[in-house]
Design a protein around this motif. Structure first.
Motif, PDB file in Angstrom:
ATOM      1  N   GLY A 137      -0.995   3.773   2.125  1.00 53.97           N
ATOM      2  CA  GLY A 137      -0.585   2.330   0.963  1.00 53.97           C
ATOM      3  C   GLY A 137      -2.284   2.305   0.172  1.00 53.97           C
ATOM      4  O   GLY A 137      -1.811   2.747  -1.455  1.00 53.97           O
ATOM      5  N   LYS A 138      -2.956   2.293   0.891  1.00 56.27           N
ATOM      6  CA  LYS A 138      -4.313   2.002  -0.110  1.00 56.27           C
ATOM      7  C   LYS A 138      -4.427   3.359  -1.043  1.00 56.27           C
ATOM      8  O   LYS A 138      -5.228   3.066  -1.837  1.00 56.27           O
ATOM      9  CB  LYS A 138      -4.984   1.213   0.564  1.00 56.27           C
ATOM     10  N   MET A 139      -4.817   4.260  -0.105  1.00 55.76           N
ATOM     11  CA  MET A 139      -5.113   5.767  -1.371  1.00 55.76           C
ATOM     12  C   MET A 139      -4.928   6.319  -2.332  1.00 55.76           C
ATOM     13  O   MET A 139      -4.992   5.958  -2.894  1.00 55.76           O
ATOM     14  CB  MET A 139      -5.218   6.549   0.506  1.00 55.76           C
ATOM     15  N   ILE A 140      -2.967   5.300  -2.476  1.00 55.06           N
ATOM     16  CA  ILE A 140      -2.446   6.476  -2.901  1.00 55.06           C
ATOM     17  C   ILE A 140      -1.819   4.920  -4.527  1.00 55.06           C
ATOM     18  O   ILE A 140      -1.999   5.329  -5.723  1.00 55.06           O
ATOM     19  CB  ILE A 140      -0.433   6.767  -2.570  1.00 55.06           C
ATOM     20  N   GLY A 141      -1.820   3.734  -3.858  1.00 52.82           N
ATOM     21  CA  GLY A 141      -1.600   2.532  -4.603  1.00 52.82           C
ATOM     22  C   GLY A 141      -1.034   2.778  -5.515  1.00 52.82           C
ATOM     23  O   GLY A 141      -0.522   1.767  -6.591  1.00 52.82           O
ATOM     24  N   ARG A 142       0.435   3.062  -5.386  1.00 47.88           N
ATOM     25  CA  ARG A 142       1.699   3.098  -5.935  1.00 47.88           C
ATOM     26  C   ARG A 142       2.372   1.607  -6.252  1.00 47.88           C
ATOM     27  O   ARG A 142       2.836   0.963  -5.825  1.00 47.88           O
ATOM     28  CB  ARG A 142       2.798   4.223  -5.415  1.00 47.88           C
ATOM     29  N   LEU A 143       2.467   1.696  -7.591  1.00 50.01           N
ATOM     30  CA  LEU A 143       3.057  -0.179  -7.653  1.00 50.01           C
ATOM     31  C   LEU A 143       4.991  -0.078  -6.812  1.00 50.01           C
ATOM     32  O   LEU A 143       5.248   1.151  -7.107  1.00 50.01           O
ATOM     33  CB  LEU A 143       2.898  -0.045  -9.523  1.00 50.01           C
ATOM     34  N   ARG A 144       4.957  -1.576  -7.266  1.00 52.16           N
ATOM     35  CA  ARG A 144       6.182  -1.739  -6.461  1.00 52.16           C
ATOM     36  C   ARG A 144       7.633  -1.812  -8.018  1.00 52.16           C
ATOM     37  O   ARG A 144       6.883  -1.450  -8.491  1.00 52.16           O
ATOM     38  CB  ARG A 144       6.225  -3.332  -5.924  1.00 52.16           C
ATOM     39  N   PRO A 145       8.399  -1.086  -7.174  1.00 51.80           N
ATOM     40  CA  PRO A 145       9.712  -1.434  -8.658  1.00 51.80           C
ATOM     41  C   PRO A 145       9.605  -2.773  -9.116  1.00 51.80           C
ATOM     42  O   PRO A 145      10.124  -2.502 -10.937  1.00 51.80           O
ATOM     43  CB  PRO A 145      11.008  -1.241  -8.022  1.00 51.80           C
ATOM     44  N   TYR A 146       9.578  -3.408  -8.954  1.00 53.86           N
ATOM     45  CA  TYR A 146      10.182  -4.492  -9.803  1.00 53.86           C
ATOM     46  C   TYR A 146       8.503  -4.606 -10.973  1.00 53.86           C
ATOM     47  O   TYR A 146       8.750  -5.533 -11.489  1.00 53.86           O
ATOM     48  CB  TYR A 146       9.981  -5.733  -8.946  1.00 53.86           C
TER      49      TYR A 146
END
Length: 183
Positions: free
Chosen positions: A74-83
């Motif tokens: 998760g830290k490597m990819i860093g995708r924002l949350r939907p909200y």
């Protein structure tokens, strides 16, 4: 809105009552933590027919492995949350502690526990897999994960359980092999 955001929005539109919203919040925030008392309670059961000690060992290590791997990814990819991406997605729970969405750590841990249970105690494993699925769906319903975050978390959790079991069984086989005495 596109693809996954539309799915989340559609899922959230099904939460038409306080009871349904409460169920989604419970599944997304607290259900994964019910695995802990179940595991602890099973630790006190003494039954020679079931390999509880091995299963609980696998469950604990699988969950820890899934948590570490999912948070690292998760830290490597860093995708924002939907909200954070769409104002139409409502966050129904407090802001999660981690900023990343992919993969879902809650789902990864829940599926790691469920898969480890399924390997050793299939009956309990089926119940745990239903609960893990509820955790993952809950994370989408409350707007903190995309469906692919949950799918990746589920796959990751099951892979972690498989890996832990593989390591334990390989280690047990090495320990049980008699050494060849040299002549």
């Amino acid at each position: 809105m596109t693809g996954e955001l539309e799915i989340i929005h559609g899922m959230q539109s099904l939460l038409t009552s306080d009871a349904l919203r409460g169920l989604a919040v419970f599944a997304s925030r607290y259900l994964v933590f019910l695995f802990i008392p179940v595991i602890a309670g099973l630790g006190y059961v003494r039954n020679k027919r079931f390999p509880l000690k091995r299963v609980l060992y696998d469950v604990g290590w699988s969950a820890l492995t899934a948590l570490i791997v999912s948070n690292t990814l998760g830290k490597m990819i860093g995708r924002l949350r939907p909200y954070e991406v769409s104002a139409e997605i409502i966050r129904l729970i407090p802001t999660p502690l981690t900023a990343h969405a992919f993969p879902s750590s809650h789902t990864a841990v829940a599926f790691a526990c469920a898969a480890a249970f399924a390997y050793g105690l299939p009956g309990w494993g089926m119940i745990a897999l239903v609960a893990a699925t509820a955790v993952g769906l809950g994370r989408v319903f409350v707007g903190v994960h995309y469906p692919t975050d949950v799918l990746a978390g589920a796959i990751l959790g099951m892979l972690c359980a498989w890996l832990v079991r593989l390591i334990r069984t390989s280690s047990a086989k090495r320990k049980s092999k008699p050494e060849n005495p040299s002549t």
